[in-house]
Design a protein around this motif. Structure first.
Motif, PDB file in Angstrom:
ATOM      1  N   CYS A  81       0.835  -1.195   0.000  1.00 26.87           N
ATOM      2  CA  CYS A  81       0.000   0.000   0.000  1.00 26.87           C
ATOM      3  C   CYS A  81       0.871   1.247   0.000  1.00 26.87           C
ATOM      4  O   CYS A  81       2.010   1.216   0.469  1.00 26.87           O
ATOM      5  CB  CYS A  81      -0.877   0.034   1.250  1.00 26.87           C
ATOM      6  N   LEU A  82       0.309   2.329  -0.517  1.00 27.66           N
ATOM      7  CA  LEU A  82       0.969   3.624  -0.416  1.00 27.66           C
ATOM      8  C   LEU A  82       0.803   4.138   1.010  1.00 27.66           C
ATOM      9  O   LEU A  82       0.017   3.600   1.790  1.00 27.66           O
ATOM     10  CB  LEU A  82       0.351   4.610  -1.400  1.00 27.66           C
ATOM     11  N   GLU A  83       1.516   5.197   1.323  1.00 31.24           N
ATOM     12  CA  GLU A  83       1.374   5.830   2.636  1.00 31.24           C
ATOM     13  C   GLU A  83      -0.053   6.381   2.773  1.00 31.24           C
ATOM     14  O   GLU A  83      -0.651   6.818   1.783  1.00 31.24           O
ATOM     15  CB  GLU A  83       2.376   6.978   2.778  1.00 31.24           C
ATOM     16  N   PRO A  84      -0.587   6.396   3.983  1.00 29.00           N
ATOM     17  CA  PRO A  84      -1.927   6.965   4.178  1.00 29.00           C
ATOM     18  C   PRO A  84      -1.969   8.430   3.751  1.00 29.00           C
ATOM     19  O   PRO A  84      -0.998   9.166   3.917  1.00 29.00           O
ATOM     20  CB  PRO A  84      -2.149   6.852   5.690  1.00 29.00           C
ATOM     21  N   PHE A  85      -3.089   8.812   3.172  1.00 27.94           N
ATOM     22  CA  PHE A  85      -3.316  10.197   2.769  1.00 27.94           C
ATOM     23  C   PHE A  85      -4.369  10.795   3.702  1.00 27.94           C
ATOM     24  O   PHE A  85      -5.554  10.478   3.587  1.00 27.94           O
ATOM     25  CB  PHE A  85      -3.788  10.267   1.318  1.00 27.94           C
ATOM     26  N   PRO A  86      -3.937  11.636   4.663  1.00 24.07           N
ATOM     27  CA  PRO A  86      -4.919  12.243   5.568  1.00 24.07           C
ATOM     28  C   PRO A  86      -5.735  13.309   4.851  1.00 24.07           C
ATOM     29  O   PRO A  86      -5.185  14.201   4.223  1.00 24.07           O
ATOM     30  CB  PRO A  86      -4.074  12.862   6.680  1.00 24.07           C
ATOM     31  N   MET A  87      -7.026  13.197   4.936  1.00 21.31           N
ATOM     32  CA  MET A  87      -7.933  14.149   4.292  1.00 21.31           C
ATOM     33  C   MET A  87      -8.408  15.135   5.368  1.00 21.31           C
ATOM     34  O   MET A  87      -9.547  15.064   5.831  1.00 21.31           O
ATOM     35  CB  MET A  87      -9.086  13.400   3.636  1.00 21.31           C
ATOM     36  N   CYS A 140     -10.574   6.300  10.365  1.00 19.10           N
ATOM     37  CA  CYS A 140     -10.899   7.579  10.970  1.00 19.10           C
ATOM     38  C   CYS A 140     -10.077   7.727  12.236  1.00 19.10           C
ATOM     39  O   CYS A 140      -9.889   6.763  12.981  1.00 19.10           O
ATOM     40  CB  CYS A 140     -12.387   7.650  11.299  1.00 19.10           C
ATOM     41  N   GLN A 141      -9.599   8.932  12.448  1.00 19.57           N
ATOM     42  CA  GLN A 141      -8.758   9.196  13.610  1.00 19.57           C
ATOM     43  C   GLN A 141      -9.348  10.350  14.408  1.00 19.57           C
ATOM     44  O   GLN A 141      -9.743  11.374  13.843  1.00 19.57           O
ATOM     45  CB  GLN A 141      -7.341   9.531  13.163  1.00 19.57           C
ATOM     46  N   GLU A 142      -9.393  10.159  15.698  1.00 16.87           N
ATOM     47  CA  GLU A 142      -9.944  11.178  16.589  1.00 16.87           C
ATOM     48  C   GLU A 142      -8.888  12.241  16.858  1.00 16.87           C
ATOM     49  O   GLU A 142      -7.710  11.942  17.022  1.00 16.87           O
ATOM     50  CB  GLU A 142     -10.365  10.502  17.889  1.00 16.87           C
TER      51      GLU A 142
END
Length: 75
Positions: A17-23, A65-67
């Motif tokens: 996988c690619l690195e996570p992309f935070p939106m 999802c991150q708090e």
């Protein structure tokens, strides 16, 4: 507390996988609304990808999802 969505593009062929992309352009008030957005955004992104590449590399999208504390958003 608010939540933000991060998406991850993966390849079933490469097994990576690619690195996570935070939106972080949008924050959600609760877990459920963030998870719903994750599913909706995943479908949008899948439709944007080239069909041949998508099928050849067996792409799939993961998300989480991150708090985050409200104070950190406004800082």
């Amino acid at each position: 507390m608010k939540f933000f969505l991060s998406m991850i593009l993966c390849s079933g062929v490469a097994g990576s996988c690619l690195e996570p992309f935070p939106m972080t352009d949008k924050f959600y008030d609760n877990w459920q609304s963030c998870i719903i957005a994750g599913n909706e955004e995943s479908i949008k992104k899948i439709k944007e990808l080239n069909t041949e590449d998508f099928n050849q590399y067996k792409f799939f999208i993961k998300f989480y999802c991150q708090e985050v504390e409200v104070e950190k958003i406004n800082a």
